[in-house]
Design a protein around this motif. Sequence first.
Motif, short mmCIF file in Angstrom:
data_model
loop_
_atom_site.label_atom_id
_atom_site.label_comp_id
_atom_site.label_asym_id
_atom_site.label_seq_id
_atom_site.Cartn_x
_atom_site.Cartn_y
_atom_site.Cartn_z
N VAL A 142 1.00 -1.18 0.19
CA VAL A 142 -0.25 0.08 0.01
C VAL A 142 1.21 1.22 0.14
O VAL A 142 2.00 1.17 0.55
N VAL A 143 0.45 1.85 -0.51
CA VAL A 143 1.43 3.11 -0.91
C VAL A 143 0.53 4.66 -0.26
O VAL A 143 -0.62 4.94 -1.50
N ALA A 144 0.70 5.37 0.39
CA ALA A 144 0.53 6.60 0.29
C ALA A 144 0.39 7.76 -1.09
O ALA A 144 1.22 8.16 -1.63
N SER A 145 -0.58 8.05 -1.71
CA SER A 145 -0.40 8.59 -3.04
C SER A 145 0.03 9.94 -3.21
O SER A 145 0.94 10.69 -3.69
N ALA A 146 -0.24 10.52 -2.07
CA ALA A 146 0.45 12.10 -2.09
C ALA A 146 1.69 12.16 -1.54
O ALA A 146 2.11 12.89 -2.19
N GLY A 201 4.49 7.48 -0.12
CA GLY A 201 5.18 6.47 0.50
C GLY A 201 5.11 5.54 0.89
O GLY A 201 3.57 4.57 0.96
N VAL A 202 5.47 4.50 0.87
CA VAL A 202 5.61 2.88 0.46
C VAL A 202 5.56 2.36 1.60
O VAL A 202 6.13 2.19 2.41
N GLY A 203 4.33 1.20 1.87
CA GLY A 203 3.67 1.46 3.23
C GLY A 203 3.30 2.02 3.93
O GLY A 203 2.78 1.52 5.08
N SER A 231 -7.95 9.37 5.79
CA SER A 231 -8.28 10.23 5.45
C SER A 231 -7.46 10.86 4.00
O SER A 231 -7.64 11.15 3.25
N GLY A 232 -6.70 9.66 4.05
CA GLY A 232 -5.98 9.93 3.07
C GLY A 232 -5.76 9.01 1.84
O GLY A 232 -6.70 8.49 1.61
N THR A 233 -5.53 9.33 0.86
CA THR A 233 -5.48 8.66 -0.43
C THR A 233 -4.14 8.28 -0.43
O THR A 233 -3.48 8.17 0.36
N TYR A 234 -4.42 6.49 -1.34
CA TYR A 234 -3.20 5.45 -1.02
C TYR A 234 -4.25 4.51 -2.22
O TYR A 234 -4.86 4.96 -3.28
N VAL A 235 -3.30 3.90 -2.85
CA VAL A 235 -2.91 3.34 -3.55
C VAL A 235 -2.23 1.90 -3.33
O VAL A 235 -1.58 1.60 -3.24
N VAL A 236 -3.26 0.47 -3.60
CA VAL A 236 -2.51 -0.88 -3.56
C VAL A 236 -2.09 -1.27 -5.25
O VAL A 236 -2.51 -1.63 -6.08
N TYR A 237 -0.63 -1.75 -4.92
CA TYR A 237 -0.03 -2.47 -6.22
C TYR A 237 0.62 -4.11 -5.77
O TYR A 237 0.35 -4.48 -4.75
N THR A 239 -7.32 6.03 -3.68
CA THR A 239 -8.36 5.40 -3.19
C THR A 239 -8.51 6.07 -1.20
O THR A 239 -7.47 6.61 -1.23
N THR A 240 -9.37 6.84 -0.79
CA THR A 240 -9.82 7.61 0.72
C THR A 240 -9.84 6.64 1.52
O THR A 240 -11.04 6.15 1.49
#
Length: 268
Positions: free
Chosen positions: A126-130, A133-135, A140-146, A199-200
Amino acid sequence: PSVNSATIAPVGMTAAGGGARAGGQFVVYATLTDPGGTGVASALADVSALAAGSTAVALHPCVASCTIGTTTYTWSSAPVTADAGLAEGTKAFSVWGTDNAANTGAPKPFSVTADNTSPTVSAAVVVASATSGVGYVRQSGTYVVYANAADGGSPASGIATVTADVSTLNPGVTALSVPKCTSSCSMGGVTYGFKSAVTTAGSPVTQGAFSFPVTATDKAGGTGAFTASGTVDNTAPAVSAATVLTSGSTTPGFVRSGGTYIVYANAS
């Protein structure tokens, strides 16, 4: 009648067709048209290469879940159970129809992959998209799963879906779609084949370590999973000290017009 298209998909799968597995249940889908204009009265499929003796499986007008992948079919069968001893490989099946004038078309051949080898998920993060930040992620923050996933089999039927259970971050979201990655696929020095949409995260989310399973499903209905981990960090960093220093000087706090300077800080 003409058979325009046909496929086989495991029961409940709509993401993709073209696969079946030993002992699994599958549905035959087809689209038929009648050039003569009287209309298609009935349709049959020979799937005996998958289920012994099933040489004339009845298809009926499809009324629900008729789109498999990107193709919408007009006829479908009831669930059929593949043989428990079905060997892997490319299997043939055929579909034909009869119109309201009692004209029966010739069986049209198609193929399906028998794949008894489940896919594997080898990595996920999981990565904080803003901040990339890996892991890490915050409420309320956005993230992306790879993720990275691959399918076995001889031949392999191929990956149909990859999903992530992110209910720790978003209550109730147990199958976040992680489709094939098409851009910006490298993160933290690793290149991934699958990537979710931004995703938020919900709020509140408890701070600390968490885990989330990522599941791959192949076109034959086999599944494989990998448990990834991350950290929820809801605490903003603190800057405890800062100063400016003229380049070449050892006395902090001074700078002159047109001069060069460096800013130093402590943060945690």
